[in-house]
Scaffold this motif. Structure first.
Motif, mmCIF file in Angstrom:
data_model
loop_
_atom_site.group_PDB
_atom_site.id
_atom_site.type_symbol
_atom_site.label_atom_id
_atom_site.label_comp_id
_atom_site.label_asym_id
_atom_site.label_seq_id
_atom_site.Cartn_x
_atom_site.Cartn_y
_atom_site.Cartn_z
ATOM 1 N N ASP A 68 0.099 3.624 -6.179
ATOM 2 C CA ASP A 68 -0.325 4.447 -5.052
ATOM 3 C C ASP A 68 0.552 4.106 -3.851
ATOM 4 O OD1 ASP A 68 -1.551 5.825 -3.037
ATOM 5 O OD2 ASP A 68 -3.563 5.032 -3.388
ATOM 6 N N LEU A 69 1.515 4.980 -3.544
ATOM 7 C CA LEU A 69 2.445 4.698 -2.453
ATOM 8 C C LEU A 69 1.745 4.690 -1.095
ATOM 9 C CD1 LEU A 69 5.582 6.794 -3.509
ATOM 10 C CD2 LEU A 69 5.049 4.407 -4.020
ATOM 11 N N GLY A 70 0.607 5.333 -1.005
ATOM 12 C CA GLY A 70 -0.130 5.366 0.248
ATOM 13 C C GLY A 70 -0.697 4.021 0.642
ATOM 14 N N GLU A 71 -0.713 3.075 -0.311
ATOM 15 C CA GLU A 71 -1.234 1.736 -0.042
ATOM 16 C C GLU A 71 -0.127 0.719 0.187
ATOM 17 O OE1 GLU A 71 -4.505 1.096 0.218
ATOM 18 O OE2 GLU A 71 -4.902 3.230 -0.140
ATOM 19 N N MET A 72 1.127 1.189 0.241
ATOM 20 C CA MET A 72 2.261 0.263 0.278
ATOM 21 C C MET A 72 3.069 0.390 1.560
ATOM 22 S SD MET A 72 3.427 0.942 -3.679
ATOM 23 C CE MET A 72 4.710 -0.306 -3.732
ATOM 24 N N THR A 73 3.757 -0.702 1.923
ATOM 25 C CA THR A 73 4.665 -0.680 3.065
ATOM 26 C C THR A 73 5.995 -0.056 2.644
ATOM 27 O OG1 THR A 73 5.652 -2.834 2.576
ATOM 28 C CG2 THR A 73 3.641 -2.826 3.911
ATOM 29 N N GLU A 74 6.850 0.242 3.624
ATOM 30 C CA GLU A 74 8.166 0.798 3.317
ATOM 31 C C GLU A 74 8.968 -0.133 2.422
ATOM 32 O OE1 GLU A 74 10.335 2.898 6.564
ATOM 33 O OE2 GLU A 74 8.645 2.275 7.806
#
Length: 243
Positions: A68-74
């Motif tokens: 889930d990219l929405g839970e990750m930093t850049e």
């Protein structure tokens, strides 16, 4: 094909202005997808959401089946295997092409630490392979600042490839290029098909036709049409609002 990236019902905006509206999109593994649309269609915001620069107001972004990219930093998104190339090439102009590739190696931190620490045979082979892919094998000892505009674009793509991304996001790669450089860039990107997934934002429709099997047309923050270049270029709504 296996879905590598899936965006579902994304929405994003600033104040009362909506930039992305209920946008859903799938990118298959090993594919080349072109994103096209007029200025303000939401292309840059979409890329920002995928890379974590912008958080969506609603919707989900999944990489693979469970990330889930929405839970990750850049930085975490980069480490997961997503690389982004902006329109203007960003390279170390006072260093050679070889040193630029060296600096881009995964896990190598700090310019001077990197350049003084030496390379393994595997890493040198990796640089040689990427130099060949990008057509820069004869420029390895040349300062990046001496390269043509097109060569700088290829160098930056190569620097991203050094990190072995699974998904490569490329923003207007042929802006300002000569016809010959555009043809070489098309060859470079199509050579990646099957190895990396590539999403290209581009306005030059001739270039889009030469590289993409799938074209997604954005309009006012939503997907207007998807399909082959022939399909979207003959779509009445696409002709009306874009072509």
């Amino acid at each position: 094909m296996t879905v590598l990236l899936e965006l579902d019902e994304l929405s994003s905006g600033y104040g009362d202005v909506s930039v992305i509206k209920g946008l859903s999109l799938k990118v298959s593994s090993g594919s080349i997808t072109a994103l096209v649309g007029s200025n303000g269609a939401g292309k840059t915001t979409l890329m920002d959401i995928i890379t974590g620069k912008t958080r969506p107001d609603a919707g989900t972004v999944f990489f693979g089946t469970s990330i889930d990219l929405g839970e990750m930093t850049e930085n975490e998104i980069v480490a997961a295997g997503i690389g982004r190339k902006f329109q203007k090439p960003t390279v170390f102009e006072h260093h050679t092409v070889f040193e630029n590739f060296e600096l881009a190696l995964t896990g190598r931190k700090g310019v001077w630490t990197t350049l003084l620490s030496g390379l393994s045979a595997v890493q040198r082979d990796r640089i040689g392979n990427v130099a060949e892919i990008t057509g820069l094998e004869d420029q390895l000892d040349v300062s990046a600042g001496q390269l043509s505009h097109g060569q700088k674009q290829w160098l930056e793509i190569g620097m991203l490839l050094m990190q072995k991304p699974r998904l490569l996001l490329v923003d207007e790669p042929v802006a300002g290029m000569t016809e010959q450089e555009m043809e070489r860039t098309a060859e470079l990107l199509t050579s990646l098909a099957g190895k990396q997934s590539v999403v290209v934002v581009e306005h030059d429709m001739g270039f889009v036709r030469s590289i993409a099997r799938k074209v997604t047309v954005l309009h006012q923050g939503s997907v207007l049409a998807e399909g082959s270049m022939d399909q979207v270029s003959n779509d009445p709504e696409v002709i009306k609002v874009y072509l």
